[in-house]
Design a protein around this motif. Structure first.
Motif, PDB file in Angstrom:
ATOM      1  N   ASN A  54       3.093 -90.169   9.096  1.00 30.99           N
ATOM      2  CA  ASN A  54       1.918 -89.386   9.518  1.00 30.99           C
ATOM      3  C   ASN A  54       1.612 -89.501  10.953  1.00 30.99           C
ATOM      4  O   ASN A  54       1.308 -88.549  11.449  1.00 30.99           O
ATOM      5  N   THR A  55       1.313 -90.800  11.144  1.00 30.38           N
ATOM      6  CA  THR A  55       0.960 -90.909  12.543  1.00 30.38           C
ATOM      7  C   THR A  55       2.015 -90.468  13.582  1.00 30.38           C
ATOM      8  O   THR A  55       1.439 -90.099  14.527  1.00 30.38           O
ATOM      9  N   SER A  56       3.103 -90.717  13.267  1.00 26.98           N
ATOM     10  CA  SER A  56       4.329 -90.392  14.318  1.00 26.98           C
ATOM     11  C   SER A  56       4.102 -88.640  14.512  1.00 26.98           C
ATOM     12  O   SER A  56       4.416 -88.292  15.411  1.00 26.98           O
ATOM     13  N   LYS A  57       3.858 -87.962  13.132  1.00 23.44           N
ATOM     14  CA  LYS A  57       3.944 -86.596  13.121  1.00 23.44           C
ATOM     15  C   LYS A  57       2.844 -86.232  13.994  1.00 23.44           C
ATOM     16  O   LYS A  57       2.805 -85.081  14.976  1.00 23.44           O
ATOM     17  N   ASP A  58       1.682 -87.032  14.029  1.00 30.02           N
ATOM     18  CA  ASP A  58       0.378 -86.544  14.729  1.00 30.02           C
ATOM     19  C   ASP A  58       0.672 -86.857  16.392  1.00 30.02           C
ATOM     20  O   ASP A  58       0.447 -85.972  17.235  1.00 30.02           O
ATOM     21  N   MET A  59       1.396 -87.968  16.611  1.00 29.08           N
ATOM     22  CA  MET A  59       1.731 -88.040  17.896  1.00 29.08           C
ATOM     23  C   MET A  59       2.483 -87.010  18.501  1.00 29.08           C
ATOM     24  O   MET A  59       2.268 -86.634  19.691  1.00 29.08           O
ATOM     25  N   MET A  60       3.598 -86.644  17.689  1.00 30.91           N
ATOM     26  CA  MET A  60       4.613 -85.675  18.617  1.00 30.91           C
ATOM     27  C   MET A  60       3.622 -84.235  18.556  1.00 30.91           C
ATOM     28  O   MET A  60       4.196 -83.621  19.441  1.00 30.91           O
ATOM     29  N   LEU A  61       2.779 -83.884  17.556  1.00 29.75           N
ATOM     30  CA  LEU A  61       2.200 -82.844  17.877  1.00 29.75           C
ATOM     31  C   LEU A  61       1.348 -82.828  18.882  1.00 29.75           C
ATOM     32  O   LEU A  61       1.180 -81.840  19.660  1.00 29.75           O
ATOM     33  N   ALA A  62       0.837 -83.786  19.390  1.00 28.46           N
ATOM     34  CA  ALA A  62      -0.114 -84.086  20.406  1.00 28.46           C
ATOM     35  C   ALA A  62       0.677 -84.105  21.630  1.00 28.46           C
ATOM     36  O   ALA A  62       0.187 -83.273  22.605  1.00 28.46           O
ATOM     37  N   THR A  63       1.881 -84.615  21.782  1.00 28.75           N
ATOM     38  CA  THR A  63       2.641 -84.479  22.743  1.00 28.75           C
ATOM     39  C   THR A  63       3.238 -83.031  23.031  1.00 28.75           C
ATOM     40  O   THR A  63       3.393 -82.633  24.171  1.00 28.75           O
ATOM     41  N   LEU A  64       3.485 -82.042  21.928  1.00 28.96           N
ATOM     42  CA  LEU A  64       3.590 -81.016  22.175  1.00 28.96           C
ATOM     43  C   LEU A  64       2.751 -80.030  22.748  1.00 28.96           C
ATOM     44  O   LEU A  64       2.872 -79.106  23.563  1.00 28.96           O
ATOM     45  N   LYS A  65       1.337 -80.600  22.676  1.00 26.20           N
ATOM     46  CA  LYS A  65       0.216 -79.647  23.224  1.00 26.20           C
ATOM     47  C   LYS A  65       0.129 -80.109  24.733  1.00 26.20           C
ATOM     48  O   LYS A  65      -0.907 -79.785  25.355  1.00 26.20           O
ATOM     49  N   LEU A  66       0.736 -81.110  25.354  1.00 23.66           N
ATOM     50  CA  LEU A  66       0.704 -81.590  26.505  1.00 23.66           C
ATOM     51  C   LEU A  66       0.826 -80.493  27.645  1.00 23.66           C
ATOM     52  O   LEU A  66       1.427 -79.776  27.603  1.00 23.66           O
ATOM     53  N   GLY A  67      -0.544 -80.805  28.663  1.00 17.26           N
ATOM     54  CA  GLY A  67      -0.563 -79.725  29.569  1.00 17.26           C
ATOM     55  C   GLY A  67      -1.199 -78.331  29.137  1.00 17.26           C
ATOM     56  O   GLY A  67      -1.078 -77.454  30.140  1.00 17.26           O
TER      57      GLY A  67
END
Lengths: 137, 137
Positions: free
Chosen positions: B123-136
């Motif tokens: 779950n944490t990794s998924k949240d982190m990756m979703l946050a990374t997708l929103k970068l910028g």
């Protein structure tokens, strides 16, 4: 010659990459919490980040290929067991030779996730101010 | 890509713990099974976990976990005098399973906690990756 954007973003891209890698190690530790003879591994974040920074600068001046940084990072810690990937000193090793302490790993995982998100926030801020500078609004 | 390795690692941990929960369920269900001969009596089963390091040079720092096999407990099956039991031998004895229910309950709690740990990691990794997708953005 290092690109101006690289120096503008500072240490954060490297920190982000390293956090992602450390996250993988900690995930492996947690997944192997019940595996006999598994030894918990981790990276020394501070020295790894210093090495990654040095390596990326060196790679930049040497070749200038965009992949140079990535290769330098994974070669150091990807193969495991060399300078960057270290074995954790167990607080209470179990009889089956496993050195994973689930609580320690959970705490580290949580800390690392926050660190990752902090780096992400910093990068976001940098990009946002860059956009403000470009659009002038 | 390296970030997706976390899903593989946590997933391997989850499936290994599921196997462990399955054996526990089987052991608890058969705790009171009896048989005519001691060698036919139910023997408690336990999985053996093993960590698998990805091929050297692959972009993976973490190790997955796999079930190397299932072992059967070698503990002695107890003989119980039950002449009325249709499975009793000529002397009136039946042989019980060698399952230790207390041990199985502890194993069950440990397995479900480890499973939850892996779910949290995912779950944490998924949240982190979703946050990374929103970068910028």
């Amino acid at each position: 010659m290092p690109m101006p954007l690289d120096s503008y973003l500072g240490v954060h891209p490297q920190a982000l990459k390293l956090s992602a890698q450390r996250n993988e190690l900690l995930a492996a530790n947690l997944a192997n919490a019940d595996t006999p003879n598994y030894k918990a591994r981790d990276v020394d974040f501070k020295s790894a980040l210093a090495t990654a920074n040095g390596a990326s600068k060196l790679a930049m001046t040497q070749t200038g290929t965009p992949h140079a940084q990535t290769i330098a990072l994974t070669q150091n810690s990807g193969t495991g067991g060399d300078a960057q990937t270290l074995y954790r000193v167990p607080l209470a090793p179990s009889l089956d030779g496993n050195t994973v302490d689930a609580q320690v790993e959970q705490a580290n995982f949580a800390q690392n996730a926050i660190r990752y998100q902090a780096s992400l926030q910093f990068l976001n801020g940098k990009f946002r101010s860059l956009m403000t500078a470009i659009t002038g609004q | 890509m390296s970030s997706f390795n976390i899903f593989d690692i946590a997933g391997s941990g989850m499936s290994a713990q599921t196997v462990r929960l399955n054996t526990t369920a089987s052991n608890l269900a058969n705790a009171d099974s009896v048989s005519t001969k001691p060698e036919d009596a139910y023997k408690a089963r336990h999985p053996v976990f093993k960590s698998v390091q990805a091929a050297l040079g692959a972009q993976s720092a973490g190790a997955k976990v796999q079930v190397a096999g299932i072992t059967q407990s070698t503990a002695e099956s107890q003989a119980r005098y039950e002449p009325g039991n249709p499975l009793a031998n000529a002397d009136g004895y039946v042989y019980t399973s060698n399952v230790n229910t207390v041990e199985e309950m502890v194993d069950m709690i440990s397995a479900s906690r480890s499973y939850q740990n892996n779910v949290e990691v995912m779950n944490t990794s998924k949240d982190m990756m979703l946050a990374t997708l929103k970068l910028g953005q």
